[in-house]
Every structure is written in structure tokens, then in C-alpha cells.
Design an enzyme around this catalytic site. Structure first.
Site, PDB file in Angstrom:
ATOM      1  N   TRP A 176     -25.662  15.965   3.663  1.00 32.05           N
ATOM      2  CA  TRP A 176     -25.689  15.041   2.525  1.00 32.05           C
ATOM      3  C   TRP A 176     -26.224  15.790   1.325  1.00 32.05           C
ATOM      4  O   TRP A 176     -27.064  16.668   1.432  1.00 32.05           O
ATOM      5  CB  TRP A 176     -26.360  13.736   2.875  1.00 32.05           C
ATOM      6  N   ASP A 223     -28.992  19.892   8.042  1.00 31.25           N
ATOM      7  CA  ASP A 223     -29.928  19.743   9.149  1.00 31.25           C
ATOM      8  C   ASP A 223     -29.730  20.870  10.152  1.00 31.25           C
ATOM      9  O   ASP A 223     -28.626  21.398  10.287  1.00 31.25           O
ATOM     10  CB  ASP A 223     -29.700  18.393   9.842  1.00 31.25           C
TER      11      ASP A 223
END
Lengths: 157, 186
Positions: free
Chosen positions: B110, B129
Site C-alpha cells: 500500500w 511488508d
């Protein structure tokens, strides 16, 4: 540094080359602001569709070498403006039309139809009012089946 | 009842015989000194911390020498972490832009913008991540600037963004600069 005649000639050639690159950008019809489109792609699309538009068939479908083929099948043009990622993005119609046209030219120039009619903000605004929801995957699969015939002729090289 | 009285008497007399007032003072002094060391233990350090989450002091500061990149990369207040929600990879064996060994960086991320205090420009940050081993547990940060509700999944950081990786187990988060935003970002 002193400018010699070959030096000036070289500078001129470089300027011409730069002008050529600019001309290449201008050829993207319906893209009034490519820098804006690039940043909008990074902010709104790249997170899932990857920096090169590659994607994969498990998570997010590829844009690269794929997206402009939708323009060649009935309903494909409408589909591109109605998929949730396009229709529900928080950009106004003008910026979204700029972004969609830029994406088509940038990630799939090979499949761009010669008579491509760029998306106008009005058309985008009209189509995005009816976004696809859960039927998106099914719709996409149906359209992709439609362009499997032209795969044979476009993959000749 | 008489037995209980006797037992109590024996106990108090025994205590009086075996201990002195001086030893009591010594014991009390040791206890007071000992209590003063409790805040040094990791338990107390985890409880304190910055307003965006605890644990800043537990890690040695990691400061870039680049004047364009100010701040401590192990602190939740570091400028690139303006929209982060998770454990900092720079406290977990990685850095602000790399994953710890043994984890895999998620290709699906994101993306938001953060203002760099060095030049006051907005930079596009990708929160990739790191996935594959269980939660790191160090430097939990939760700043969420620009975070959108879950109905806009592409702009929401409460989802597990370990997508497109071999494992969907979340370890920690990085904050990578991917571009400079235009002057009128949205």
C-alpha cells in the site's frame, strides 16, 4: 570549455533527440499531463498491479502487454472504465481519463488500435457511475476468451 | 487457642533473637535500592515510549548521515513512517527499506505520501511488508496518516499486505521511497 563546430553539431543532435522523445510523449492521445498520470499510477495502481504492470493471475491481473487488447473486443472499452480499481478511485474524471489513456499507451503500446479514440472525462464519468462489483472476474474471463483468437495473429513475431 | 498463643510467642521471640535492628535497616536499604533498578528492566522500557507506540528507547537509534533524510529510523516519529501500521523492520534485523534475513518482501503494497521535514516536499512511500516468519514484535507503530476505511482496500493498512508472497505470515513493515509527488497530490 570552448564550443567547436563538431561540439555544437553534437549538442544540436542531442537537442533533436530530446525533441524526439518529447514528440513520443505527445503521441499519447488523450494524455494532457503524463507526469501527473505517472504519479497517479504510482499512488493508485502500482501497489497491487506492480511498478511494471506485470501482476499475476493469482492476485491482480496483468496490465502489461494485456490491457489494450480489451479495446478490441465488444464491451472491453466499457469494462476498462468500470473495473472497481478504475471506477471507484478517488480521482476526478479528468485526471482519471488522463491516467487510463496513459496506462494504455505505457503498458501495452503493441496492442493499441491504430484508430484509438481516447477516453474523454465525460465518457469516464458516465461509465464509472456503473462500477463492476463481484461480477468483475467473470466479466474479465468472458472478455479474455473473446480476445484469444487475436492472440494468434498478434503473437507472430 | 493456647497452642496458637504459644506458637505466636515462639515465632516472635525467635525473630527477635535471630535478627537485629541493624540487619533490618540493611535489608530495608537493599530493598529500596533494588526497587530503583526496576525501571532499568526491559518490562518498564516496553511500557513507556513515544505517543505513536512503545519501544523507541529499546533500540539503538539509527540515523542516516544524509541531511535530506533526517530522523531516527527506529522511531515511530521518523518521517517515512507517517502512515505505518506495524512493526518496524529497522528494529527487526532489516532496515527502513530492506527485509530482515529469512523473510520475503511482498510485491503488493500500500502506497501513500509523507512530507519530508528536510525540504517540505511530499514523497511517495511504498509500505512493503516482510513476510514468512512470525511477527517481529519490536517497535510497534500505528500512525495511519492518510489511511482510508476498509471499503477502499487499496488505501487501507489494516489488511494483511503479505500478498503475492510464498507465505502470508506478517513479520514487519518497510517504508520505501518510490517517487516525489507533484505539488498538488491527492
Amino acid at each position: 570549455m570552448k564550443f567547436t563546430t563538431p561540439g555544437i553539431a553534437m549538442l544540436f543532435a542531442l537537442l533533436m533527440a530530446a525533441a524526439g522523445v518529447r514528440a513520443g510523449e505527445v503521441q499519447m492521445r488523450g494524455v494532457s499531463n503524463p507526469q501527473q498520470a505517472r504519479i497517479d499510477y504510482i499512488l493508485k495502481c502500482q501497489g497491487c498491479h506492480r511498478p511494471d504492470g506485470g501482476g499475476d493471475d493469482r492476485s491482480n491481473p496483468p496490465i502489461k502487454n494485456e490491457v489494450a487488447r480489451f479495446l478490441g473486443v465488444p464491451g472491453g472499452r466499457e469494462f476498462l472504465a468500470r473495473v472497481p480499481g478504475v471506477s471507484t478511485v478517488d480521482l476526478d474524471d479528468t485526471r482519471l481519463a488522463n491516467l487510463v489513456n496513459w496506462t494504455l499507451y505505457t503498458f501495452d503500446p503493441a496492442h493499441m488500435p491504430a484508430d484509438f479514440r481516447p477516453y474523454s472525462p465525460e465518457e469516464i464519468g458516465h461509465l464509472r457511475r456503473h462500477p463492476l462489483r463481484l461480477e468483475r472476474a467473470e466479466t474479465r474471463a468472458r472478455l479474455v476468451k473473446g480476445f484469444s483468437q487475436d492472440r494468434a495473429k498478434t503473437h507472430s513475431p | 487457642m493456647a497452642g496458637f498463643d504459644k506458637w505466636t510467642e515462639r515465632l516472635s521471640r525467635g525473630v527477635a533473637r535471630r535478627t537485629s535492628r541493624r540487619s533490618t535497616l540493611a535489608w530495608l536499604g537493599a530493598a529500596i535500592t533494588g526497587a530503583a533498578t526496576i525501571p532499568v528492566l526491559p518490562v518498564a522500557r516496553a511500557a513507556s515510549g513515544s505517543p505513536h507506540g512503545g519501544g523507541g528507547a529499546a533500540n539503538a537509534p539509527l540515523v542516516s548521515t544524509n541531511p535530506q533524510d533526517p530522523g531516527d529510523q527506529t522511531s515511530c516519529d521518523y518521517w517515512r513512517y507517517c502512515a505505518i501500521d506495524g512493526f518496524l523492520c529497522s528494529c527487526c534485523g532489516g532496515s527502513a527499506s530492506t527485509c530482515p534475513p529469512g523473510t520475503e518482501m511482498s510485491p503488493i503494497t500500500w502506497i501513500g505520501t509523507c512530507t519530508n521535514p528536510a525540504d517540505n516536499r511530499a514523497y511517495v512511500i511504498s509500505y512493503n511488508d516482510c513476510c514468512g516468519t512470525s511477527s517481529c514484535g519490536q517497535c510497534l507503530c500505528n500512525r495511519n496518516e492518510g489511511d482510508r476505511p476498509q471499503v477502499r482496500p487499496q488505501s487501507n493498512n489494516d489488511y494483511n499486505w503479505c500478498l503475492g508472497t510464498q507465505s502470508s505470515v506478517y513479520n514487519c513493515s518497510t517504508a520505501i521511497i518510490v517517487g516525489v509527488a507533484l505539488d498538488q497530490p491527492k
